[in-house]
Design an enzyme around this catalytic site. Structure first.
Site, PDB file in Angstrom:
ATOM      1  N   GLU A 332       6.018  -6.160  -2.187  1.00  0.00           N
ATOM      2  CA  GLU A 332       4.654  -6.017  -1.669  1.00  0.00           C
ATOM      3  C   GLU A 332       4.650  -6.189  -0.163  1.00  0.00           C
ATOM      4  O   GLU A 332       3.893  -5.543   0.546  1.00  0.00           O
ATOM      5  CB  GLU A 332       3.745  -7.084  -2.321  1.00  0.00           C
ATOM      6  CG  GLU A 332       2.276  -6.979  -1.930  1.00  0.00           C
ATOM      7  CD  GLU A 332       1.904  -7.786  -0.694  1.00  0.00           C
ATOM      8  OE1 GLU A 332       0.793  -7.601  -0.179  1.00  0.00           O
ATOM      9  OE2 GLU A 332       2.724  -8.606  -0.234  1.00  0.00           O
ATOM     10  N   GLU A 333       5.525  -7.076   0.330  1.00  0.00           N
ATOM     11  CA  GLU A 333       5.347  -7.595   1.687  1.00  0.00           C
ATOM     12  C   GLU A 333       5.553  -6.571   2.791  1.00  0.00           C
ATOM     13  O   GLU A 333       4.850  -6.597   3.788  1.00  0.00           O
ATOM     14  CB  GLU A 333       6.267  -8.803   1.925  1.00  0.00           C
ATOM     15  CG  GLU A 333       5.885 -10.036   1.106  1.00  0.00           C
ATOM     16  CD  GLU A 333       4.556 -10.658   1.526  1.00  0.00           C
ATOM     17  OE1 GLU A 333       3.904 -10.130   2.434  1.00  0.00           O
ATOM     18  OE2 GLU A 333       4.188 -11.682   0.933  1.00  0.00           O
TER      19      GLU A 333
HETATM   20 ZN   LIG Z   1       1.398 -11.926  -1.142  1.00  0.00          ZN
END
Ligand SMILES: [Zn+2]
Length: 479
Positions: A332-333
């Site tokens: 996600e990051e």
């Molecule tokens: Zn997060």
């Protein structure tokens, strides 16, 4: 944190907040008391016996940091598969996702004129390195991207741009959203004016001398210049020195590097529905973390909460009508690779994804719920949310939605829900070396897990559906 703000004992939540529930939530409930229907039992079971924090402890202690493509990434995938298998999920599997691999190297900075002071900073994720000997240049401070855009090229050329944009401490977490544009876009805006590097005040509410990393972006056709985040006290020092009106010169050395993409995976487990197994209620969190801490609150807490929610739903007999699917997303990051890979791999099934939610705001209690769904979804959402009142969660409201891992689902029209967590302290730790297991508050995380479970099981059992997100609302500013 003042003692009064600490943990509300689970029993108190049920006994006190239960009075807010109305009798229609459960057939067996009497007015003013939580009842003994399946949802009430589920909520009470999680509040009383949550193991959400145990799963966070295992992940953070046994795997540790798990930046995409790093050695911790495949370890986290293996851990998640084994854990889901041990907790009663079915169809547990890892779905391959290619992710970027970026490594932090040595990082050093100092003010060299008019005084000598060490500066504590850290490279922003995906930054290019400086030359090995570093960069030395005068600093120009700006509060915003807009202020930089208004400056002449002459004012910026050859300098290091310092974005000093504080993050407001708010329960909603909105201070982060308002400040973070300088992290993502600062290097591109600065490079267009001829700057040689950017440093930002950490997008954080902490006043510790720990910098907070996070993703930055480059644009095609614009020179890539290095980017780093200063610890908040160091940003304030730099600001005070510049305030005196003399030129301030700093050195900056970053040894970070980008390596070839690596293989990671989304990890998926189902609680198969008893009547409509092909219809899915998705409960997500992200498995990756930044490298500085152990990713306990971002997003170990979310992983722990959704794993616990799924475990306790799996133990229900009978299961809810539809399938509850827990998805632990890859990277996600810095790239949302897992979220986009999931939407692509499951494209044919997205029409049968009834609703999706994710937990990615740390360990703070859920206090509100919002949704983006079909135009006629208000009644169905209110019904599903009604048992959440007993957890102290206010009635649902329709609102825009920006949950990162759900963006591709929203774009496909899948209704999305936010269980809004108290984020007052979240940005003290987020993306810093201080994001460690001791920050997790087990009782609060139990409430988060209970909220996720009550919502997911209720949505999976709902007779009405939530429609589809209208075309005009599938895109959102900034994505
Ligand atoms: Zn997060």
């Amino acid at each position: 944190m003042p003692p009064a703000m600490r943990i509300i004992a689970p029993a108190v939540i049920v006994a006190v907040a239960g009075g807010l529930s109305c009798a229609t939530a459960s057939e067996s409930r009497t007015q003013g008391q939580p009842g003994n229907g399946p949802v009430d039992q589920l909520r009470a079971s999680i509040l009383g016996h949550s193991r959400a924090a145990d799963w966070v402890r295992d992940l953070t202690d046994q795997v540790g940091p798990r930046l995409s493509g790093s050695p911790g990434d495949p370890k986290a995938v293996a851990w998640a598969v084994a854990t889901m298998n041990s907790l009663g999920y079915t169809n547990v599997h890892a779905e391959k996702v290619m992710v970027p691999r970026w490594e932090r190297g040595a990082e050093e900075a100092a003010v060299v004129s008019p005084v000598h002071q060490r500066l504590i900073l850290t490279a922003l994720g995906d930054s290019v390195p400086t030359p090995p000997q570093g960069i030395e240049a005068d600093v120009v401070e700006v509060p915003t991207l807009e202020a930089l855009d208004a400056m002449s090229e002459q004012q910026v050329h050859g300098k290091i741009v310092f974005f000093n944009k504080p993050t407001a401490r708010l329960r909603t977490g909105e201070g982060y959203g308002k400040a973070v544009d300088v992290r993502g876009g600062g290097a591109v805006h600065a490079a267009k004016k001829g700057a040689v590097a950017v440093v930002i005040r950490s997008i954080a509410t902490s006043n510790t001398r720990l910098p907070h990393t996070g993703a930055m972006n480059y644009a095609d056709g614009v020179e890539k210049i290095p980017g780093a985040a200063l610890a908040v006290p160091d940003a304030e020092l730099l600001h005070r020195l510049l305030e005196r009106g003399q030129p301030v010169r700093i050195t900056l050395t970053l040894g970070c590097r980008t390596l070839p993409d690596a293989e990671s995976a989304n990890v998926i487990g189902d609680v198969v529905g008893r009547e409509r197994p092909e219809e899915v209620v998705l409960l997500g969190a992200h498995l990756d973390s930044w490298d500085l801490g152990t990713g306990a609150i971002d997003d170990g807490a979310g992983v722990g909460a959704v794993l616990e929610a799924g475990r306790q739903i799996a133990a229900m007999n009978p299961h809810p009508r539809r399938t509850v699917r827990v998805v632990l997303f890859a990277n996600e990051e810095h790239g949302l690779n897992g979220a986009f890979a999931y939407a692509k791999a499951h494209e044919a099934e997205l029409g049968r994804h009834v609703v999706a939610t994710e937990i990615d705001s740390g360990t703070g209690q859920v206090y509100a719920m919002s949704y983006l769904a079909g135009p006629d979804a208000a009644g169905a959402m209110a019904t599903v949310a009604e048992p959440l009142l007993a957890l102290g969660i206010s009635p649902p409201q329709s609102a825009p939605h920006n949950g990162a891992d759900l963006i591709p689902l929203r774009k496909a029209g899948v209704p999305v829900v936010s269980l809004q967590q108290d984020a007052l302290s979240y940005f003290d730790y987020h993306h810093s070396a201080d994001d460690t297991f001791d920050k997790v508050e087990p009782e609060k995380l139990a409430q988060v897990a209970a909220a996720a479970a009550v919502f997911a099981s209720g949505a999976a059992d709902a007779t009405a559906d939530f429609g589809r997100v209208p075309e005009s609302m599938r895109e959102s500013k900034g994505h």
